[in-house]
Write a protein that holds these residues in place. Structure first.
Motif, PDB file in Angstrom:
ATOM      1  N   THR A  41      44.631  75.606 -65.657  1.00  0.00           N
ATOM      2  CA  THR A  41      45.901  75.135 -66.229  1.00  0.00           C
ATOM      3  C   THR A  41      46.901  74.820 -65.130  1.00  0.00           C
ATOM      4  OG1 THR A  41      45.528  76.437 -68.224  1.00  0.00           O
ATOM      5  CG2 THR A  41      47.795  75.736 -67.786  1.00  0.00           C
ATOM      6  N   SER A  42      47.070  75.731 -64.201  1.00  0.00           N
ATOM      7  CA  SER A  42      48.030  75.537 -63.113  1.00  0.00           C
ATOM      8  C   SER A  42      47.645  74.345 -62.249  1.00  0.00           C
ATOM      9  CB  SER A  42      48.113  76.810 -62.268  1.00  0.00           C
ATOM     10  OG  SER A  42      48.998  76.636 -61.199  1.00  0.00           O
ATOM     11  N   MET A  47      48.779  68.962 -60.352  1.00  0.00           N
ATOM     12  CA  MET A  47      48.190  67.744 -59.806  1.00  0.00           C
ATOM     13  C   MET A  47      48.513  66.485 -60.611  1.00  0.00           C
ATOM     14  SD  MET A  47      44.407  69.114 -58.665  1.00  0.00           S
ATOM     15  CE  MET A  47      43.907  67.614 -57.826  1.00  0.00           C
ATOM     16  N   PHE A  48      48.608  66.608 -61.920  1.00  0.00           N
ATOM     17  CA  PHE A  48      48.662  65.420 -62.766  1.00  0.00           C
ATOM     18  C   PHE A  48      49.766  65.484 -63.808  1.00  0.00           C
ATOM     19  CE2 PHE A  48      44.005  66.392 -62.207  1.00  0.00           C
ATOM     20  CZ  PHE A  48      43.792  65.502 -61.174  1.00  0.00           C
ATOM     21  N   VAL A 169      45.207  69.658 -50.502  1.00  0.00           N
ATOM     22  CA  VAL A 169      44.716  70.285 -51.733  1.00  0.00           C
ATOM     23  C   VAL A 169      45.214  71.718 -51.855  1.00  0.00           C
ATOM     24  CG1 VAL A 169      42.622  71.124 -52.894  1.00  0.00           C
ATOM     25  CG2 VAL A 169      42.730  68.777 -52.041  1.00  0.00           C
ATOM     26  N   GLN A 170      45.312  72.429 -50.764  1.00  0.00           N
ATOM     27  CA  GLN A 170      45.756  73.830 -50.838  1.00  0.00           C
ATOM     28  C   GLN A 170      47.146  73.958 -51.463  1.00  0.00           C
ATOM     29  OE1 GLN A 170      45.884  75.657 -46.963  1.00  0.00           O
ATOM     30  NE2 GLN A 170      47.793  74.679 -46.432  1.00  0.00           N
ATOM     31  N   ASN A 171      47.962  72.908 -51.405  1.00  0.00           N
ATOM     32  CA  ASN A 171      49.293  72.943 -52.013  1.00  0.00           C
ATOM     33  C   ASN A 171      49.254  73.015 -53.535  1.00  0.00           C
ATOM     34  OD1 ASN A 171      50.580  72.730 -49.485  1.00  0.00           O
ATOM     35  ND2 ASN A 171      50.315  70.510 -49.523  1.00  0.00           N
ATOM     36  N   TYR A 172      48.113  72.707 -54.134  1.00  0.00           N
ATOM     37  CA  TYR A 172      47.987  72.689 -55.590  1.00  0.00           C
ATOM     38  C   TYR A 172      47.337  73.949 -56.152  1.00  0.00           C
ATOM     39  CZ  TYR A 172      49.393  67.939 -54.852  1.00  0.00           C
ATOM     40  OH  TYR A 172      50.104  66.843 -54.472  1.00  0.00           O
ATOM     41  N   ILE A 173      46.856  74.805 -55.282  1.00  0.00           N
ATOM     42  CA  ILE A 173      46.241  76.065 -55.708  1.00  0.00           C
ATOM     43  C   ILE A 173      47.372  77.081 -55.911  1.00  0.00           C
ATOM     44  CG2 ILE A 173      44.579  77.874 -55.126  1.00  0.00           C
ATOM     45  CD1 ILE A 173      43.283  75.097 -55.322  1.00  0.00           C
TER      46      ILE A 173
END
Length: 186
Positions: A41-42, A47-48, A169-173
């Protein structure tokens, strides 16, 4: 204790497991020992923008279809147990992320698509043991990003500059996860 994850450029075998124009997409693998619905969910929310499409290749546990029907979530059935769901609200995202968590933690795969003018019936996967996975009906040029979620993590295939490197990508985890720098391409 925070769960650790790693982020790397995908191995060539992962890239080759899909039949799509590889020049257009960067492939990043994120390894996490256990996929939780709050992670999915997060990740999607960060991301989108909605809508996104979840492709459940198999709903063999039996309750998934009932859960979708009971919650008035429409879906496109493409096989005896496969479904494609257009997720256009946070409520649907939470519900479908929960189903995804159960499926992937039982060894099944789920795809998530984001792009322009996508339609459920175009996202039907074709999987054969001796060939790469194909999405024969989708105009891949309409797809901005798709994610394959599996039991041990997920792989992001994207044309977006926002997700084209492990560092980005790590910014979205979510912050509740900890990056294993030694195992990552950072």
């Amino acid at each position: 204790m925070k769960k650790e994850y790693f982020v790397q450029y995908s191995d060539q075998s992962i890239v080759n497991s899909f039949d799509f124009p590889k020049d257009n997409f960067v492939s990043i693998t994120v390894g996490i020992s256990e996929i939780k619905h709050d992670l999915i969910t997060s990740l999607i929310q960060r991301m989108f923008r909605l809508p996104v499409f979840f492709v459940l290749e198999s709903m063999i546990l039996g309750y998934e279809k009932e859960t979708l029907i009971e919650n008035n979530v429409s879906f496109f059935e493409f096989s005896s147990d496969g479904a494609i769901i257009k997720v256009d609200s946070v409520e649907k995202l939470n519900l479908v992320s929960g189903l995804t968590e159960v499926l992937v933690n039982n060894g099944l795969g789920v795809f998530i698509f984001h792009g322009e003018s996508l339609a459920e019936q175009d996202l039907i996967p074709s999987r054969q043991w001796n060939r790469p996975i194909e999405f024969k009906n989708v105009d891949i040029y309409k797809v901005n990003t798709f994610i394959e979620v599996e039991e041990v993590g997920f792989t992001i295939f994207s044309k977006s500059d926002l997700f084209n490197s492990p560092r980005k990508v790590q910014n979205y985890i979510p912050r509740s996860y900890s990056l294993d720098i030694n195992s990552s391409d950072i």
